[in-house]
Write an enzyme that holds these catalytic residues in place. Sequence first.
Site, PDB file in Angstrom:
ATOM      1  CD  GLN A   1      36.051 -19.136   6.167  1.00 38.81           C
ATOM      2  OE1 GLN A   1      36.878 -20.034   6.246  1.00 38.81           O
ATOM      3  NE2 GLN A   1      36.370 -17.864   6.265  1.00 38.81           N
TER       4      GLN A   1
ATOM      5  N   GLY B   1      23.052 -22.725   6.149  1.00 37.92           N
ATOM      6  CA  GLY B   1      22.460 -22.101   7.337  1.00 37.92           C
ATOM      7  C   GLY B   1      20.984 -22.391   7.493  1.00 37.92           C
TER       8      GLY B   1
ATOM      9  NE  ARG C   1      34.221 -18.313   9.024  1.00 36.88           N
ATOM     10  CZ  ARG C   1      32.981 -18.620   9.368  1.00 36.88           C
ATOM     11  NH1 ARG C   1      32.695 -19.007  10.606  1.00 36.88           N
ATOM     12  NH2 ARG C   1      32.009 -18.559   8.479  1.00 36.88           N
TER      13      ARG C   1
ATOM     14  CB  SER D   1      27.533 -25.870   6.503  1.00 41.93           C
ATOM     15  OG  SER D   1      28.231 -26.988   7.044  1.00 41.93           O
ATOM     16  CB  CYS D   2      31.991 -24.187   4.618  1.00 43.31           C
ATOM     17  SG  CYS D   2      31.680 -23.520   6.271  1.00 43.31           S
ATOM     18  CG  ASN D   3      33.020 -26.667   9.130  1.00 43.24           C
ATOM     19  OD1 ASN D   3      34.220 -26.771   8.873  1.00 43.24           O
ATOM     20  ND2 ASN D   3      32.539 -25.684   9.894  1.00 43.24           N
TER      21      ASN D   3
ATOM     22  CG  HIS E   1      35.942 -23.801   9.098  1.00 47.59           C
ATOM     23  ND1 HIS E   1      35.551 -23.009  10.149  1.00 47.59           N
ATOM     24  CD2 HIS E   1      34.984 -23.642   8.144  1.00 47.59           C
ATOM     25  CE1 HIS E   1      34.410 -22.410   9.843  1.00 47.59           C
ATOM     26  NE2 HIS E   1      34.048 -22.758   8.635  1.00 47.59           N
TER      27      HIS E   1
HETATM   28  P1  NAD Z   1      26.200 -12.788   3.933  1.00 42.79           P
HETATM   29  O1  NAD Z   1      25.638 -12.022   5.065  1.00 42.79           O
HETATM   30  O2  NAD Z   1      27.614 -12.533   3.533  1.00 42.79           O
HETATM   31  O3  NAD Z   1      25.308 -12.573   2.630  1.00 42.79           O
HETATM   32  C1  NAD Z   1      23.912 -12.616   2.663  1.00 42.79           C
HETATM   33  C2  NAD Z   1      23.380 -11.521   1.751  1.00 42.79           C
HETATM   34  O4  NAD Z   1      21.960 -11.592   1.693  1.00 42.79           O
HETATM   35  C3  NAD Z   1      23.735 -10.114   2.250  1.00 42.79           C
HETATM   36  O5  NAD Z   1      24.187  -9.356   1.142  1.00 42.79           O
HETATM   37  C4  NAD Z   1      22.398  -9.591   2.781  1.00 42.79           C
HETATM   38  O6  NAD Z   1      22.288  -8.196   2.660  1.00 42.79           O
HETATM   39  C5  NAD Z   1      21.422 -10.290   1.848  1.00 42.79           C
HETATM   40  N1  NAD Z   1      20.046 -10.386   2.357  1.00 42.79           N
HETATM   41  C6  NAD Z   1      19.585 -10.273   3.615  1.00 42.79           C
HETATM   42  N2  NAD Z   1      18.221 -10.448   3.634  1.00 42.79           N
HETATM   43  C7  NAD Z   1      17.850 -10.680   2.363  1.00 42.79           C
HETATM   44  C8  NAD Z   1      16.609 -10.911   1.720  1.00 42.79           C
HETATM   45  N3  NAD Z   1      15.472 -10.964   2.421  1.00 42.79           N
HETATM   46  N4  NAD Z   1      16.576 -11.099   0.395  1.00 42.79           N
HETATM   47  C9  NAD Z   1      17.733 -11.060  -0.347  1.00 42.79           C
HETATM   48  N5  NAD Z   1      18.941 -10.821   0.204  1.00 42.79           N
HETATM   49  C10 NAD Z   1      19.005 -10.647   1.541  1.00 42.79           C
HETATM   50  O7  NAD Z   1      25.963 -14.332   4.277  1.00 42.79           O
HETATM   51  P2  NAD Z   1      26.755 -15.556   3.696  1.00 42.79           P
HETATM   52  O8  NAD Z   1      27.978 -15.777   4.516  1.00 42.79           O
HETATM   53  O9  NAD Z   1      26.874 -15.431   2.218  1.00 42.79           O
HETATM   54  O10 NAD Z   1      25.772 -16.736   4.089  1.00 42.79           O
HETATM   55  C11 NAD Z   1      24.630 -17.039   3.295  1.00 42.79           C
HETATM   56  C12 NAD Z   1      24.240 -18.478   3.566  1.00 42.79           C
HETATM   57  O11 NAD Z   1      25.346 -19.314   3.212  1.00 42.79           O
HETATM   58  C13 NAD Z   1      23.898 -18.833   5.021  1.00 42.79           C
HETATM   59  O12 NAD Z   1      22.943 -19.854   5.022  1.00 42.79           O
HETATM   60  C14 NAD Z   1      25.207 -19.374   5.544  1.00 42.79           C
HETATM   61  O13 NAD Z   1      25.043 -20.245   6.637  1.00 42.79           O
HETATM   62  C15 NAD Z   1      25.699 -20.125   4.323  1.00 42.79           C
HETATM   63  N6  NAD Z   1      27.144 -20.344   4.290  1.00 42.79           N
HETATM   64  C16 NAD Z   1      28.018 -19.365   4.637  1.00 42.79           C
HETATM   65  C17 NAD Z   1      29.370 -19.638   4.635  1.00 42.79           C
HETATM   66  C18 NAD Z   1      30.383 -18.617   5.062  1.00 42.79           C
HETATM   67  O14 NAD Z   1      31.406 -18.977   5.598  1.00 42.79           O
HETATM   68  N7  NAD Z   1      30.179 -17.350   4.844  1.00 42.79           N
HETATM   69  C19 NAD Z   1      29.839 -20.890   4.230  1.00 42.79           C
HETATM   70  C20 NAD Z   1      28.923 -21.855   3.795  1.00 42.79           C
HETATM   71  C21 NAD Z   1      27.556 -21.584   3.849  1.00 42.79           C
END
Ligand code: NAD
Length: 338
Positions: free
Chosen positions: A302, A111, A169, A140-142, A221
Amino acid sequence: MAIQVAVNGYGTIGKRVADAVTLQPDMELVGVAKTRPNHEATLAVSKGYPLYAAVADRIDAFAEAGIDIAGGVEELVAAADVVVDACPSGIGAQNKPMYDEHDTPALYQGGEDAGVVDVSFNARSNFERAIGADHVRVVSCNTTGLSRLLAPLEEAYGVEKARVTLVRRGGDPAQSGRGPINDVLPDPVELPSHHGPDVNTIFPELDIDTLGLKVPATLMHTHSVNVTLDAAPDAEAVAALLDDQRRTFLIPAASGIDGAGAIKEYAMDRGRPRGDVWENCVWRESVSMEGRDLYLFQAIHQESDVVPENVDAIRAVSGAADAAESMATTDEALGIGL
Ligand code: NAD
């Protein structure tokens, strides 16, 4: 001495990476940082992970919830050899100066903007570029799923052009506020979707067009793939090549696995934590050649395909192993290979 790893941001990706780190023979989890004392904070404590407060003025909230914390996030970062930032998109960039201040190499997630880091990373495709780097983005996952697919095709046959439609998704299972609920959305409606340019952060020279859709699904996805190769192998040879890849599951025709629901059921039956599917799932019957044009469908989980990639990126920035050693160690520790 084991690599000391911190995880800042303990949500969907962070909690999976933390668990994966604890399984590695050459890594130790120093702790995880969270913003809120929610159910995931309780989970971290129950697993015995030292829990740090990500935001200083919320420390009291943890005390009020009866959750003991080990300190603030700065202490965690200072104690770590590598920090995995798994915060929501854009927060990693805000955290970057803190990692610099403590001279702690950092991994970011897909992200984040590619401009935030020195290297965008996929273990199968460009592990070496991240060796010794300070700021690395696990794509990213994709993009991870596409890179894993394109790397062997490029090596074995050459890729003239890739065209991929990503049926995405709408949200993760716990993201109750996401949608669509009853619609199919071209997203974005204009071309290309951001995925093609993101794949170019791993393969700068690759000619790739991507289109995106969002659908009312949460499990995985699905990619509809057409790759024009430089050579014209038969479908058997391409299937054998993909079957050889350690993070690809070639779904057998006889398995009866007809979609993401069945893949997830299979993963749960196999005892996978959280029903995770770390591998690209390519339907064997879909692997087809028309002249030099390869067609196939693959499904991407993902929430978990980036987890082994984060583990490998930890070794890359630490200079602890080469790509082959790292991927073998990661996969054995996690039990990758369906
Ligand atoms: P998420 O919202 O599930 O988890 C993020 C966590 O970080 C939450 O627990 C949130 O409370 C916490 N947080 C927020 N602000 C914070 C801060 N300042 N310091 C520390 N923690 C903080 O998000 P996610 O899905 O795990 O996504 C995280 C990253 O991974 C993003 O960059 C996303 O694009 C990437 N990503 C997500 C996926 C997916 O499908 N979920 C897949 C691949 C990559």
